[in-house]
Design a protein around this motif. Structure first.
Motif, PDB file in Angstrom:
ATOM      1  N   ASP A  63     -22.002  16.099  -0.679  1.00 28.45           N
ATOM      2  CA  ASP A  63     -21.167  15.031  -1.222  1.00 28.45           C
ATOM      3  C   ASP A  63     -19.688  15.378  -1.127  1.00 28.45           C
ATOM      4  O   ASP A  63     -18.899  15.041  -1.998  1.00 28.45           O
ATOM      5  N   LEU A  64     -19.323  16.094  -0.081  1.00 31.08           N
ATOM      6  CA  LEU A  64     -17.932  16.478   0.112  1.00 31.08           C
ATOM      7  C   LEU A  64     -17.130  15.272   0.570  1.00 31.08           C
ATOM      8  O   LEU A  64     -17.571  14.518   1.419  1.00 31.08           O
ATOM      9  N   VAL A  65     -15.945  15.080   0.012  1.00 30.75           N
ATOM     10  CA  VAL A  65     -15.080  13.986   0.440  1.00 30.75           C
ATOM     11  C   VAL A  65     -13.878  14.565   1.141  1.00 30.75           C
ATOM     12  O   VAL A  65     -13.557  15.736   1.008  1.00 30.75           O
ATOM     13  N   SER A  66     -13.203  13.727   1.911  1.00 34.03           N
ATOM     14  CA  SER A  66     -12.017  14.171   2.627  1.00 34.03           C
ATOM     15  C   SER A  66     -10.961  14.649   1.650  1.00 34.03           C
ATOM     16  O   SER A  66     -10.678  13.985   0.655  1.00 34.03           O
ATOM     17  N   PRO A  67     -10.328  15.830   1.905  1.00 32.13           N
ATOM     18  CA  PRO A  67      -9.251  16.280   1.028  1.00 32.13           C
ATOM     19  C   PRO A  67      -8.153  15.242   0.905  1.00 32.13           C
ATOM     20  O   PRO A  67      -7.577  15.055  -0.148  1.00 32.13           O
ATOM     21  N   GLU A  68      -7.876  14.540   2.021  1.00 30.26           N
ATOM     22  CA  GLU A  68      -6.814  13.542   1.986  1.00 30.26           C
ATOM     23  C   GLU A  68      -7.185  12.384   1.077  1.00 30.26           C
ATOM     24  O   GLU A  68      -6.380  11.899   0.290  1.00 30.26           O
ATOM     25  N   SER A  69      -8.473  11.950   1.161  1.00 30.17           N
ATOM     26  CA  SER A  69      -8.872  10.791   0.375  1.00 30.17           C
ATOM     27  C   SER A  69      -8.984  11.123  -1.104  1.00 30.17           C
ATOM     28  O   SER A  69      -8.947  10.236  -1.945  1.00 30.17           O
ATOM     29  N   ALA A  70      -9.121  12.422  -1.435  1.00 31.23           N
ATOM     30  CA  ALA A  70      -9.267  12.808  -2.827  1.00 31.23           C
ATOM     31  C   ALA A  70      -7.932  12.886  -3.548  1.00 31.23           C
ATOM     32  O   ALA A  70      -7.878  12.992  -4.757  1.00 31.23           O
ATOM     33  N   LYS A  71      -6.827  12.837  -2.811  1.00 32.09           N
ATOM     34  CA  LYS A  71      -5.519  12.968  -3.425  1.00 32.09           C
ATOM     35  C   LYS A  71      -5.112  11.666  -4.109  1.00 32.09           C
ATOM     36  O   LYS A  71      -5.404  10.585  -3.621  1.00 32.09           O
ATOM     37  N   PRO A  72      -4.404  11.740  -5.212  1.00 31.30           N
ATOM     38  CA  PRO A  72      -3.904  10.515  -5.835  1.00 31.30           C
ATOM     39  C   PRO A  72      -2.866   9.859  -4.945  1.00 31.30           C
ATOM     40  O   PRO A  72      -2.090  10.532  -4.279  1.00 31.30           O
ATOM     41  N   GLU A  73      -2.863   8.552  -4.908  1.00 33.23           N
ATOM     42  CA  GLU A  73      -1.930   7.834  -4.061  1.00 33.23           C
ATOM     43  C   GLU A  73      -1.125   6.846  -4.897  1.00 33.23           C
ATOM     44  O   GLU A  73      -1.582   6.370  -5.935  1.00 33.23           O
ATOM     45  N   PRO A  74       0.088   6.531  -4.460  1.00 36.18           N
ATOM     46  CA  PRO A  74       0.886   5.562  -5.207  1.00 36.18           C
ATOM     47  C   PRO A  74       0.216   4.200  -5.195  1.00 36.18           C
ATOM     48  O   PRO A  74      -0.467   3.836  -4.252  1.00 36.18           O
ATOM     49  N   LYS A  75       0.415   3.436  -6.253  1.00 31.39           N
ATOM     50  CA  LYS A  75      -0.265   2.157  -6.414  1.00 31.39           C
ATOM     51  C   LYS A  75       0.637   0.972  -6.103  1.00 31.39           C
ATOM     52  O   LYS A  75       0.209  -0.163  -6.194  1.00 31.39           O
ATOM     53  N   THR A  76       1.887   1.245  -5.760  1.00 32.92           N
ATOM     54  CA  THR A  76       2.834   0.171  -5.505  1.00 32.92           C
ATOM     55  C   THR A  76       3.224   0.155  -4.039  1.00 32.92           C
ATOM     56  O   THR A  76       3.541   1.197  -3.471  1.00 32.92           O
ATOM     57  N   ILE A  77       3.196  -1.011  -3.425  1.00 31.37           N
ATOM     58  CA  ILE A  77       3.565  -1.161  -2.018  1.00 31.37           C
ATOM     59  C   ILE A  77       4.996  -1.665  -1.933  1.00 31.37           C
ATOM     60  O   ILE A  77       5.363  -2.655  -2.580  1.00 31.37           O
ATOM     61  N   ASP A  78       5.805  -0.985  -1.153  1.00 32.48           N
ATOM     62  CA  ASP A  78       7.188  -1.399  -0.941  1.00 32.48           C
ATOM     63  C   ASP A  78       7.199  -2.793  -0.309  1.00 32.48           C
ATOM     64  O   ASP A  78       6.512  -3.034   0.689  1.00 32.48           O
ATOM     65  N   PRO A  79       7.959  -3.732  -0.852  1.00 33.57           N
ATOM     66  CA  PRO A  79       8.008  -5.085  -0.269  1.00 33.57           C
ATOM     67  C   PRO A  79       8.380  -5.103   1.206  1.00 33.57           C
ATOM     68  O   PRO A  79       7.970  -6.013   1.942  1.00 33.57           O
ATOM     69  N   LYS A  80       9.152  -4.106   1.672  1.00 31.32           N
ATOM     70  CA  LYS A  80       9.517  -4.063   3.084  1.00 31.32           C
ATOM     71  C   LYS A  80       8.307  -3.848   3.988  1.00 31.32           C
ATOM     72  O   LYS A  80       8.354  -4.136   5.185  1.00 31.32           O
ATOM     73  N   MET A  81       7.237  -3.307   3.419  1.00 33.57           N
ATOM     74  CA  MET A  81       6.048  -3.009   4.214  1.00 33.57           C
ATOM     75  C   MET A  81       5.140  -4.226   4.392  1.00 33.57           C
ATOM     76  O   MET A  81       4.197  -4.189   5.184  1.00 33.57           O
ATOM     77  N   VAL A  82       5.406  -5.298   3.670  1.00 44.71           N
ATOM     78  CA  VAL A  82       4.553  -6.490   3.712  1.00 44.71           C
ATOM     79  C   VAL A  82       5.053  -7.440   4.796  1.00 44.71           C
ATOM     80  O   VAL A  82       6.242  -7.769   4.847  1.00 44.71           O
ATOM     81  N   ILE A  83       4.145  -7.876   5.664  1.00 41.00           N
ATOM     82  CA  ILE A  83       4.542  -8.789   6.736  1.00 41.00           C
ATOM     83  C   ILE A  83       4.609 -10.221   6.221  1.00 41.00           C
ATOM     84  O   ILE A  83       3.909 -10.602   5.280  1.00 41.00           O
ATOM     85  N   THR A  84       5.475 -11.009   6.853  1.00 39.37           N
ATOM     86  CA  THR A  84       5.543 -12.450   6.622  1.00 39.37           C
ATOM     87  C   THR A  84       5.049 -13.128   7.891  1.00 39.37           C
ATOM     88  O   THR A  84       5.594 -12.875   8.972  1.00 39.37           O
ATOM     89  N   PRO A  85       4.000 -13.948   7.805  1.00 38.13           N
ATOM     90  CA  PRO A  85       3.441 -14.559   9.016  1.00 38.13           C
ATOM     91  C   PRO A  85       4.504 -15.243   9.863  1.00 38.13           C
ATOM     92  O   PRO A  85       5.300 -16.040   9.369  1.00 38.13           O
TER      93      PRO A  85
END
Length: 520
Positions: A63-85
């Motif tokens: 049941d080993l998980v990826s070390p990268e996936s086990a790390k805490p990640e920020p929960k907020t997305i920078d608005p600049k990263m969101v595309i506008t259709p």
């Protein structure tokens, strides 16, 4: 230096020169608690530095998980990263996606080094494929060992379906490399996708694939008849077309516009040579299909439908792309010739080349069809070969003012240079270091040479600037032996330039500035 180590240096050099100007996020972006926001890339860097020196605990279960996936990640997305259709995406977002795609591209090439194909073949691993000739788990899983995710890779049962009881839980551990900048951090869906195709016949009746990823047997580098720089491997679709990252399959070429989903004005793509560009969504079905099909024997210029995320003039960006194509071609040539520079022994007659190294680079800059038309046992100016002077590839056209059929892309030849005459030297024979040695350089327009002629610049330690000609600017550009592209100031002294040309003088010229996409 081993060929593998050279590839790593070359890859790092290319990423440095092409991505060095990737801007950091402004520090005045804060979340609702007043804490500075982190971009996805910054978060990964912070998490890596915090864990890479921590001893790994013993693990007794599967049941080993990826070390990268086990790390805490920020929960907020920078608005600049969101595309506008339909709108142009922010430059910061494209630079992040481009970096991700290039890492994926290098992973594909490392996989090719190991398997000779872009994916494991059904002949070598029939257990990896289902009855339809499709991998049981996604190509993204097969790239994991080359993306520093070997532990996660080893947990998969590649001979079982992606949604089997064993493999299904692993989908929760999606590596950040497959997550678009505006994808929720708890999502296991990716927008980095390929077009799935089929094998058929080309106009000559030879086997040909409709995309880079046909069902059944995968492609080799040499199967990209149109050239790796003219063939799309991976695209970033709209968020409405994201799929679970372990799920196999791909997009339907016949419905490509629908399959791309809701996107920005431009779509980031990865080409088979490892480069990444942003393509206008609305260029038309024929152009998209020509770019996706690897062997329809058509090549079209990217310049007319690329979207540039830079304040530099398009001409400068195109120059960088053309120099990068030659840098990648150099790497590919070395792979084919035991890490030896040109000319190969087979390219010599009585110890001298009949054709320029630029001709022998043709298969590696997407010009295999042109290369096959040369008579390699005849001199460059024979009645047959001379006709191809007018067919110089755009990768060698570095200045529109230079006479057609001539190029400014040259080398220095002579004693203590990387091209001393006779068969090419090995990279082991550059003791000064690959990052400190010029391989190819852009001469002034008045010193351009016929591109097929086996002639370059004689090296004179007393005055190495003289054969380069007269420059209108205060710099020129050079491709170093590590693959990086550097600005060479014309203010360098003869001794300093000579140090950069010679392979074993023991001297290093500091403070060279990479030729960057974005201004500093």
């Amino acid at each position: 230096m081993s060929a593998h180590r050279f590839l790593l240096l070359c890859s790092a050099g290319l990423l440095l020169c092409l991505c060095s100007a990737c801007q950091q996020q402004p520090q005045d972006h804060v979340d609702q608690n007043g804490a500075p926001l982190q971009t996805q890339t910054e978060a990964e860097t912070t998490q890596t530095s915090a864990t890479e020196h921590t001893p790994e605990p013993a693990v007794e279960t599967t049941d080993l998980v990826s070390p990268e996936s086990a790390k805490p990640e920020p929960k907020t997305i920078d608005p600049k990263m969101v595309i506008t259709p339909g709108e142009k995406m922010a430059a910061e977002r494209f630079l992040l996606v481009r970096n991700q795609l290039r890492k994926i591209g290098f992973a594909f090439h490392y996989l090719v080094d190991e398997h000779q194909y872009f994916l494991p073949t059904p002949e070598a691993h029939p257990e990896f494929y289902d009855e339809n000739g499709r991998l049981k788990v996604s190509w993204r899983v097969h790239l994991l060992p080359f993306l520093e995710q070997k532990k996660l890779y080893e947990q998969f049962k590649l001979d079982e379906a992606w949604d089997s009881p064993h493999n299904a839980p692993l989908a929760k551990s999606m590596p950040a490399i497959y997550r678009s900048p505006d994808t929720p951090f708890d999502s296991n869906k990716t927008r980095f996708r390929v077009f799935e195709g089929k094998w058929g016949k080309n106009r000559e009746g030879d086997p040909a694939s409709s995309t880079a990823f046909p069902l059944g047997k995968p492609l080799r580098i040499r199967d990209f008849i149109d050239g790796t720089s003219n063939s799309i491997l991976v695209v970033e679709t709209g968020p409405d077309k994201a799929v679970v990252w372990t799920r196999p399959g791909g997009l339907n070429l016949d419905k490509f516009d629908e399959e791309l989903g809701t996107t920005a004005k431009g779509i980031p793509v990865l080409t088979a040579d490892g480069d990444s560009v942003c393509i206008r969504r609305g260029i038309g079905a024929p152009q998209w299909k020509q770019l996706i099909c690897p062997n329809d024997q058509t090549r079209i210029s990217w310049m007319g439908f690329r979207i540039f995320h830079s304040t530099l003039p398009p001409a400068q960006l195109e120059l960088l792309r053309r120099l990068s194509a030659n840098s990648i071609a150099l790497r590919s040539y070395l792979q084919q010739h035991e890490s030896k520079l040109p000319p190969a022994k087979t390219e010599l007659v009585n110890g001298k080349p009949l054709l320029s190294w630029r001709v022998h680079f043709l298969p590696f800059i997407g010009e295999k069809i042109l290369y096959n038309q040369f008579h390699l046992d005849e001199p460059w100016d024979s009645p047959h070969n001379k006709q191809f002077l007018d067919y110089m590839p755009v990768a060698y056209q570095l200045d529109p003012e230079v006479k057609e059929g001539k190029t400014q892309l040259v080398t220095f030849t002579g004693k203590n240079t990387p091209f001393p005459g006779g068969p090419g030297i090995r990279f082991f024979d550059i003791p000064d270091g690959t990052s400190n040695t010029i391989l190819l350089i852009k001469a002034a327009p008045d010193q351009a040479v016929p591109w097929t002629k086996p002639v370059d610049l004689p090296f004179d330690p007393a005055d190495p600037w003289k054969p380069l000609g007269t420059f209108a600017d205060d710099k020129t550009e050079a491709i170093m032996a590590d693959g990086s592209i550097q600005n060479i100031p014309t203010s360098l002294s003869a001794k300093e330039l000579g140090n950069l040309i010679q392979i074993n003088d023991g001297q290093i010229t500091p403070n060279l500035k990479p030729f960057s996409l974005l201004p500093e």
